[in-house]
Design a protein around this motif. Sequence first.
Motif, mmCIF file in Angstrom:
data_model
loop_
_atom_site.group_PDB
_atom_site.id
_atom_site.type_symbol
_atom_site.label_atom_id
_atom_site.label_comp_id
_atom_site.label_asym_id
_atom_site.label_seq_id
_atom_site.Cartn_x
_atom_site.Cartn_y
_atom_site.Cartn_z
ATOM 1 N N ARG A 116 -16.196 1.265 -1.763
ATOM 2 C CA ARG A 116 -15.622 2.603 -1.895
ATOM 3 C C ARG A 116 -16.712 3.635 -2.161
ATOM 4 N NH1 ARG A 116 -14.241 6.333 -4.852
ATOM 5 N NH2 ARG A 116 -14.996 5.459 -6.776
ATOM 6 N N ALA A 118 -19.054 -3.730 4.578
ATOM 7 C CA ALA A 118 -18.348 -4.764 3.809
ATOM 8 C C ALA A 118 -18.679 -6.146 4.367
ATOM 9 C CB ALA A 118 -16.846 -4.527 3.849
ATOM 10 N N GLN A 161 -17.174 -0.441 8.703
ATOM 11 C CA GLN A 161 -16.881 -1.875 8.708
ATOM 12 C C GLN A 161 -18.130 -2.685 8.354
ATOM 13 O OE1 GLN A 161 -14.811 -3.081 12.285
ATOM 14 N NE2 GLN A 161 -15.793 -5.071 12.258
ATOM 15 N N CYS A 167 0.813 -1.213 0.000
ATOM 16 C CA CYS A 167 0.000 0.000 0.000
ATOM 17 C C CYS A 167 0.842 1.257 0.000
ATOM 18 C CB CYS A 167 -0.922 0.032 1.220
ATOM 19 S SG CYS A 167 -2.179 -1.240 1.183
ATOM 20 N N ARG A 209 -14.990 -4.165 -3.893
ATOM 21 C CA ARG A 209 -14.166 -3.009 -3.512
ATOM 22 C C ARG A 209 -14.780 -1.716 -4.021
ATOM 23 N NH1 ARG A 209 -9.343 -6.149 -5.154
ATOM 24 N NH2 ARG A 209 -9.266 -4.878 -7.027
ATOM 25 N N THR A 256 -8.941 -4.340 9.710
ATOM 26 C CA THR A 256 -8.412 -4.971 8.505
ATOM 27 C C THR A 256 -9.219 -6.208 8.163
ATOM 28 O OG1 THR A 256 -6.855 -6.324 9.786
ATOM 29 C CG2 THR A 256 -6.049 -4.204 8.964
ATOM 30 N N THR A 289 -8.119 -5.018 2.666
ATOM 31 C CA THR A 289 -8.923 -3.820 2.903
ATOM 32 C C THR A 289 -8.630 -3.328 4.317
ATOM 33 O OG1 THR A 289 -10.630 -4.749 1.469
ATOM 34 C CG2 THR A 289 -11.288 -2.914 2.885
ATOM 35 N N TRP A 297 -13.616 -9.024 10.041
ATOM 36 C CA TRP A 297 -12.670 -7.936 10.265
ATOM 37 C C TRP A 297 -11.873 -8.177 11.541
ATOM 38 C CZ3 TRP A 297 -12.122 -3.520 7.194
ATOM 39 C CH2 TRP A 297 -13.050 -3.394 6.152
ATOM 40 N N PRO A 348 -8.751 -9.511 1.099
ATOM 41 C CA PRO A 348 -9.136 -8.849 -0.151
ATOM 42 C C PRO A 348 -10.608 -9.089 -0.495
ATOM 43 C CG PRO A 348 -7.410 -10.523 -0.512
ATOM 44 C CD PRO A 348 -7.774 -10.559 0.926
ATOM 45 N N LEU A 381 -10.083 4.687 3.970
ATOM 46 C CA LEU A 381 -10.418 3.344 3.510
ATOM 47 C C LEU A 381 -9.424 2.982 2.423
ATOM 48 C CD1 LEU A 381 -12.350 0.858 3.221
ATOM 49 C CD2 LEU A 381 -13.512 2.198 1.447
ATOM 50 N N TYR A 382 -8.687 1.893 2.632
ATOM 51 C CA TYR A 382 -7.731 1.379 1.652
ATOM 52 C C TYR A 382 -8.359 0.141 1.032
ATOM 53 C CZ TYR A 382 -4.452 4.133 4.454
ATOM 54 O OH TYR A 382 -3.819 5.135 5.133
ATOM 55 N N THR A 383 -8.640 0.171 -0.262
ATOM 56 C CA THR A 383 -9.192 -0.999 -0.940
ATOM 57 C C THR A 383 -8.203 -1.436 -2.003
ATOM 58 O OG1 THR A 383 -10.443 0.479 -2.401
ATOM 59 C CG2 THR A 383 -11.624 -0.443 -0.531
#
Length: 191
Positions: A127, A83, A80, A30, A123, A114, A175, A87, A117, A168-170
């Motif tokens: 997003r 999705a 959270q 990332c 994703r 976290t 994730t 997690w 994927p 948010l990191y996708t």
Amino acid sequence: MKEIRLLNRRRLTAAAFSAGTVLMLLISGCASAPQDGGNTTPTVSSQATSTNKFPDDGKGATMTPEDASKEFFGLLDEIQALAPNEWVNEDVPAGGYCNFQDTGSGKQFSGGRTTGPLSSAERETLRQKVSAFYELRGYKVQTLDKSTTTNNLLITTAFGPDGLSVALYTGDLGTIIDGSSRCVPDPEVAK
């Protein structure tokens, strides 16, 4: 003396969380520099203002650390829930110190969640939901494409009042949701 040890423990906890997040980002790719045409130009949401001033709702000066913690971890919980995966929570509920209105006597909380994927369709759906979630709250939203040859990564960050930020990191490798709460006055410093 006891207060100094407690302060040092809180700072170490916050530093360890930050270091762990950075390490996880480096391992997952990332934090890699874009290669071969990676887009480094941010795309800013239509809801964001053209100034660099973050939203200010005036609550930060009167909010207690408990309120700031509840607000921030509630945001992470809500994101959270958008999705469909299991997690792992890496929250730092004790909180750390921040520079409240240039006095140095503030309290701020951080945390991260976290999961593995998601499919590219999941994703993008997540997003878009998270962007709408941020915009409904009046946050300044920024999306960065930090894709590399080994990881298609989008980072969607919200900037709220009083230093609140949630990202948010996708990506192909996983994730992540992380950030920090508002910086609010710490009543313990006044004692």
